[in-house]
Every structure is written in C-alpha cells, then in structure tokens.
Design a protein around this motif. Sequence first.
Motif, mmCIF file in Angstrom:
data_model
loop_
_atom_site.group_PDB
_atom_site.id
_atom_site.type_symbol
_atom_site.label_atom_id
_atom_site.label_comp_id
_atom_site.label_asym_id
_atom_site.label_seq_id
_atom_site.Cartn_x
_atom_site.Cartn_y
_atom_site.Cartn_z
ATOM 1 N N TYR A 109 0.862 -1.182 0.000
ATOM 2 C CA TYR A 109 0.000 0.000 0.000
ATOM 3 C C TYR A 109 0.903 1.239 0.000
ATOM 4 O O TYR A 109 0.909 2.008 -0.949
ATOM 5 N N ALA A 138 -0.095 1.864 -3.641
ATOM 6 C CA ALA A 138 -1.534 2.114 -3.737
ATOM 7 C C ALA A 138 -1.796 3.478 -4.358
ATOM 8 O O ALA A 138 -1.040 4.433 -4.134
ATOM 9 N N VAL A 145 -6.949 2.046 -0.824
ATOM 10 C CA VAL A 145 -6.153 2.613 0.264
ATOM 11 C C VAL A 145 -7.060 3.268 1.302
ATOM 12 O O VAL A 145 -6.765 3.249 2.504
ATOM 13 N N ARG A 148 -8.455 0.406 3.429
ATOM 14 C CA ARG A 148 -7.433 -0.142 4.313
ATOM 15 C C ARG A 148 -7.097 0.838 5.431
ATOM 16 O O ARG A 148 -6.893 0.432 6.582
ATOM 17 N N VAL A 162 1.427 7.021 1.465
ATOM 18 C CA VAL A 162 1.697 6.687 0.059
ATOM 19 C C VAL A 162 2.357 7.876 -0.642
ATOM 20 O O VAL A 162 3.332 7.712 -1.393
ATOM 21 N N ASP A 184 -5.205 -0.057 -7.307
ATOM 22 C CA ASP A 184 -6.376 0.161 -6.449
ATOM 23 C C ASP A 184 -6.949 -1.201 -6.093
ATOM 24 O O ASP A 184 -8.091 -1.527 -6.401
ATOM 25 N N THR A 186 -7.319 -4.596 -3.322
ATOM 26 C CA THR A 186 -7.314 -5.098 -1.952
ATOM 27 C C THR A 186 -6.165 -6.084 -1.821
ATOM 28 O O THR A 186 -6.143 -7.110 -2.501
ATOM 29 N N SER A 190 1.614 -7.994 1.502
ATOM 30 C CA SER A 190 2.597 -7.182 0.798
ATOM 31 C C SER A 190 3.722 -8.115 0.351
ATOM 32 O O SER A 190 4.095 -9.039 1.089
ATOM 33 N N HIS A 203 -1.370 -9.692 5.690
ATOM 34 C CA HIS A 203 -2.234 -8.633 6.206
ATOM 35 C C HIS A 203 -3.308 -9.237 7.108
ATOM 36 O O HIS A 203 -3.888 -10.277 6.787
#
Length: 256
Positions: A109, A138, A145, A148, A162, A184, A186, A190, A203
């Motif tokens: 992200y 992101a 974002v 999240r 970001v 963009d 989900t 990472s 995550h």
Amino acid sequence: MPNERLRGAISARGLTTQRCAELIGVDPKTVERWITRDRVPHRAHRVAATDLLGVDETYLWPSVVDDLRVVSAGRAEMVEFYPSRSAVPLELWRSLIHQARESVDVLVYAGLFLPELHDITHLGERARQGCRVRVLLADPNGTGVRRRGEEEGFGIGLAHRVLLSLRYYEPILAIPGVQLRLHDTTLYASVFRVDETMLVNTHVYGSTAAHNPVLHLRRVPGGRVVDHYLTSFERVWAQAKPTTDIDAVIAAFDGR
C-alpha cells in the motif's frame, strides 16, 4: 472427465489449442489430451501453461496439491518465519537490495518503512546495472487505500504515507529499468521479491503491516509457493496505472 477449466482458460486468452501448444512448446495433441483426458502435464509444462494463461496451477489441475513432491518442495521454500515485520532483521532488508541482480518487485500500500530504512538510490544503482525494478504502490486517490486506512484506524493517514513514499521513489523514476505503478487493489499480503528470494508480509484485518507475520521464502525446484505469490503480483501489475508524474498524483489528491 474433460478439463473444462483448462479449456475455458485457453479460450479466455483468445487462444486455440494449436497456438497454446506452440507457445508452451508441446505437440497440439498433448494439449488436447490435457483437456479431453484431464492429463496432468509435467512440472515444466504446468509452469509454462500457468504463465501463459495467468491462472494458478492448482485451479487447472487440483490434484497437484496432493503431489508429495510438490508439498515437500513447498515446505523447502520456507526459509524463516517472523511473527511480525518488525522482527525481520534490518540487515536482511538491506542485504537483499545490495545483492539484487535480475529483479526487484515491491507490492505494498505505502511501504514507507522501506525507503526510510534503505536509501532508494541503491535501487536506481541496481537498475543501472541491468536489474529490473518494479514498484507497486496504492493509488492515494483510490478506494483500496481508503478502505485499508479505515480498517487500520489511520483513515486518510495511509494515503498520506503513500504520497511520502512516492516522493522517495521520484528521483529514480527516470532511470531505465525502474517502473512504478499505482494500484487500487485489496491486498492480502505485501510482497517484496528480490531474484529468487521473497518476503511476504501477511495482512490482518485491523492491524498495521508492521505488526503482522512475515514469511521468508526462497524458490526451489518443484516448489510453487513463491510462484503463487508472483502470479498475484503479476495480476496486480497488469491492471495498475504506470506513473512518472508524481506532482500530478499529489495535485489530484489535494484537489479532491
């Protein structure tokens, strides 16, 4: 029973069995048997087919999950498990960048810790020496974002992180071999990949990435875990927006 998943994946790519066979490097009759008799290809051909079709091999051939050699190789890909990202040795992050020869892939992200930990100009140096560098951040103006950020309790703060990351990467974007795209998407993890080594930061809902577990992986012959995450990276990469004008991205964010 015919393998309708394979037939559908080939059709979805706009390919014929003849063309599919040519690109994989096998006889067209072999591909026909994969479909009509549900034959499971050899490992090398499965990898070639999944790369070509953009579909995970366990979707096309579910039985490979039970292959003991695949299971054993998958376990061998696990180098270390860290209960949180903060438990990963700082020197490991640094050494991976210094040792990069062929590819560096980053899917996050914001991933602000990386440029704060390691001088990003070193990525530029790797690119000048022929290493491909791909960074996925992101889209600060995207829904992913924002969602999240709300889940982590940071709200718009994640989008601001970001923007900071974008500024860190900006000086190396003009270097051939360095590419940055905004997604963009989900993310369920990472991904940090350097050549055959990968760190996967899982995550967890409502928890920041720094507090979540990390898998330290390294590709081995016959393993599929690293390739599984790389397939995910490639899918996000394919739909993300190439970005070089950081000022424009920031202006769009400020003008919302």
